[in-house]
Enzyme design. Structure first.
Site, short mmCIF file in Angstrom:
data_model
loop_
_atom_site.label_atom_id
_atom_site.label_comp_id
_atom_site.label_asym_id
_atom_site.label_seq_id
_atom_site.Cartn_x
_atom_site.Cartn_y
_atom_site.Cartn_z
N HIS A 160 3.67 3.97 4.57
CA HIS A 160 3.23 4.03 3.06
C HIS A 160 3.13 2.79 2.30
O HIS A 160 3.77 1.61 2.94
CB HIS A 160 4.39 4.68 2.36
CG HIS A 160 4.60 6.21 2.47
ND1 HIS A 160 5.67 6.92 2.42
CD2 HIS A 160 3.27 6.98 2.29
CE1 HIS A 160 5.39 8.29 2.43
NE2 HIS A 160 4.22 8.20 2.29
N CYS A 254 11.68 4.68 -2.26
CA CYS A 254 11.22 6.08 -1.96
C CYS A 254 11.91 7.17 -2.77
O CYS A 254 11.39 8.18 -2.83
CB CYS A 254 11.62 6.43 -0.46
SG CYS A 254 10.38 5.19 0.75
#
Ligand code: ARG
Length: 261
Positions: A160, A254
């Site tokens: 990511h 996150c």
């Protein structure tokens, strides 16, 4: 944020996840509580989603959507195991009166999108290569009315954007060059000549998976050299321990979906 009450490593969709590793949920919740308390202590308001059984990755709230100036571009998860999380995020935004735009392309929200309101008049950075599709970058640009710069991620450990790059204030970023293609590294150098660069060790300790309010930078306590560089650049590093959630392949950022009214 969403508490890790049901956190587990039941499947492996990134190289950090190992289904044979046990997870200490009590410890995960404790560390997550401390992260939330840290944000509140810094003066930030934290909304929480109700965790759902059967969605062990729901603690990684950043993936649920991407918000710019009150407009929400919803997520559409790549992996079936996380698909149902999108609806919980959508419900939150719709119940709270945000302008929600449903996606038709695969994208994992703030996991792969970052917003720099003061960089070049307001710039979205977007990652692709592992989770979010390039078509979603174009879709986000149309949804949000901001230029989207596509960056190619090339190392599966940095699957990511938000594990390889973070905004540290409204106009600057910290990143690990090795996570990006050579061409994307050039783009980053051109856009952010004063960026803070992390080394591979700090990047692998999830140091870049940080949140910053422009003054305080909350980051994984293991990324000690990055903390030093941020301090030297005038920021206040605020280290937090999130070792248990690392087993899912995530850290500070996150766990946090930023709300930008
Ligand atoms: N286990 C999760 C996944 O692989 C971790 C997500 C981490 N979130 C993030 N924003 N990087 O999807």
């Amino acid at each position: 944020m969403c508490a890790p009450e049901y956190f587990a490593v039941e499947y492996a969709i990134n190289p950090w996840m190992d289904v044979t590793t046990g997870v200490d949920v009590v410890l995960a919740v404790k560390q997550w509580d401390r992260l939330r308390d840290t944000l509140v202590g810094l003066g930030h308001e934290v909304h929480v989603l109700t965790p759902q059984a059967g969605l062990p990755d729901m603690v990684f709230a950043a993936n649920g959507a991407f918000v710019v100036d009150g407009t929400v571009y919803g997520a559409q998860f790549k992996h079936e195991q996380r698909a149902a999380e999108a609806a919980a995020h959508r419900a939150f935004y719709q119940e709270h009166g945000w302008h929600f735009i449903a996606p038709s392309e695969t994208n994992e929200g703030e996991g792969d999108f970052a917003y720099l309101p003061e960089a070049h008049g307001g710039l979205v950075l977007a990652g692709h290569g592992f989770r979010t599709e390039l078509l979603a970058h174009a879709e986000a640009q149309e949804a949000l009315g901001r230029p989207v710069v596509s960056l190619r991620l090339v190392d599966p450990r940095f699957y990511h954007l938000d594990v390889a790059l973070a905004s540290i204030d409204d106009g600057n970023v910290a990143y690990f060059p090795g996570a990006f293609s050579a061409a994307s590294q050039r783009v980053l150098t051109q856009l952010f000549p004063d960026a803070v660069l992390a080394d591979d060790e700090d990047a692998l300790a999830f140091g870049l998976n940080l949140v910053s309010d422009g003054a305080n930078v909350v980051l994984n306590s293991e990324a000690t050299r990055l903390a030093g560089k941020l301090k030297a650049a005038g920021y206040t590093p605020v280290p937090v321990e999130l070792a248990e959630l690392k087993k899912g392949g995530g850290s500070v950022k996150c766990c946090i979906a930023e709300l930008r009214p």
